[in-house]
Design a protein around this motif. Structure first.
Motif, short mmCIF file in Angstrom:
data_model
loop_
_atom_site.label_atom_id
_atom_site.label_comp_id
_atom_site.label_asym_id
_atom_site.label_seq_id
_atom_site.Cartn_x
_atom_site.Cartn_y
_atom_site.Cartn_z
N GLU A 113 -28.25 25.04 9.44
CA GLU A 113 -27.91 24.87 8.01
C GLU A 113 -28.91 25.56 7.09
O GLU A 113 -28.60 26.52 6.39
CB GLU A 113 -27.85 23.37 7.73
N GLY A 114 -30.12 25.07 7.11
CA GLY A 114 -31.15 25.63 6.23
C GLY A 114 -32.47 24.99 6.57
O GLY A 114 -32.51 23.94 7.22
N GLU A 122 -39.97 23.56 8.39
CA GLU A 122 -39.62 24.98 8.46
C GLU A 122 -40.15 25.70 7.23
O GLU A 122 -40.68 26.82 7.31
CB GLU A 122 -38.10 25.15 8.55
N PRO A 170 -37.52 28.93 11.41
CA PRO A 170 -36.41 27.96 11.51
C PRO A 170 -36.54 27.05 12.73
O PRO A 170 -37.09 27.46 13.76
CB PRO A 170 -35.16 28.86 11.65
N PHE A 171 -36.04 25.86 12.57
CA PHE A 171 -35.95 24.89 13.67
C PHE A 171 -37.29 24.66 14.37
O PHE A 171 -37.44 24.89 15.58
CB PHE A 171 -34.87 25.32 14.68
N ASN A 191 -30.46 30.36 10.18
CA ASN A 191 -29.79 29.37 9.34
C ASN A 191 -28.85 30.06 8.36
O ASN A 191 -29.02 31.25 8.06
CB ASN A 191 -30.83 28.61 8.52
N HIS A 216 -24.88 19.46 14.99
CA HIS A 216 -26.24 19.87 14.62
C HIS A 216 -27.24 18.94 15.33
O HIS A 216 -26.99 17.74 15.45
CB HIS A 216 -26.38 19.74 13.10
#
Ligand code: URA
Length: 238
Positions: free
Chosen positions: A97-98, A103, A109-110, A136, A211
């Protein structure tokens, strides 16, 4: 029954496998039911000398967006733009998603709790995190971790996400959660309806699944995601 196992399981390209891991692996092979066929999967593996022609284009895209002001998220408390991470030549791309708080702080990310769970999922698939690509829909943290607004995800996917996909040209895309599914396939699609089925995204096979943040709240669904990941592995091995 044909079970496709990935090539990196093989010790000669995973020289750091311990003797125990190898023994477990050979025991696993011996225990397979009659009719089991071991098929070496030819997924490319990143090594120091693997040519990487896509990386310069990815680097250029990252450079262009490092101070992006294209949507309201630029002025809503982000500390940095969080571009995708992983291998530019990856065959498997995960899209979330974002960025969240971790992050945003670390610029990758992640990497928070949901990211740790995604890492476990990737490891359970017996893939190496360095050989996949993780990104994302939006590259800037929405305030209070709210879902990105349509204008934000619309702007960011046109400016960055679609370009990332077109550079990497993954064999399989895995869309994580509702925001990614809607951004890629359209607002009308409910995750409950499409999860676990391969859909077409501009010619790329795309599998929607839950998710990892949802799995942290609903651990019973980890099994469902594991079934989805087996489909991803089978598609990669085709
Ligand atoms: N959730 C996401 O969708 N992306 C991240 O990078 C972290 C959490």
């Amino acid at each position: 029954m044909v079970i496709k196992r990935k090539f990196s399981e093989h010790y000669h390209i995973m020289p750091n496998r311990t003797k125990n891991q190898l023994n477990n692996y050979f025991t696993f092979l011996k225990k397979q039911p009659k009719g089991f066929v071991y098929v070496e999967n030819e997924l490319p593996i990143k090594t120091p000398d693997t040519p990487c022609s896509k990386q310069p284009r990815l680097d250029e895209l990252k450079k262009q967006c490092h101070n992006c002001q294209a949507c309201p998220l630029a002025s809503q408390g982000r500390s940095q733009v969080v571009f995708g991470r992983g291998w530019a030549e990856a065959q498997l791309m995960f899209i979330g998603e974002g960025p969240g708080r971790d992050e945003d702080r670390l610029g990758k990310p992640f990497v928070g709790r949901a990211g740790q769970l995604l890492s476990k999922i990737i490891a359970a698939m017996e893939l190496d995190e360095d050989n996949v690509y993780i990104t994302n829909v939006v590259k800037c943290r929405p305030p209070n971790n709210r879902a990105p607004l349509p204008q934000e995800s619309g702007t960011c996917k046109d400016l960055l996400l679609f370009k990332e996909i077109d550079i990497i040209q993954p064999k399989v895309i895995c869309a994580l959660g509702s925001t990614a599914i809607k951004a890629l396939l359209g607002d009308h699609l409910a995750i409950s309806k499409v999860r676990g089925q391969f859909l077409d995204f501009r010619g790329y096979p795309l599998l929607p699944t839950y998710h990892p943040a949802y799995l942290l709240r609903n651990p019973a669904e980890k099994r469902t995601v594991w079934e989805d990941m087996k489909k991803v592995l089978a598609k990669l091995a085709e």
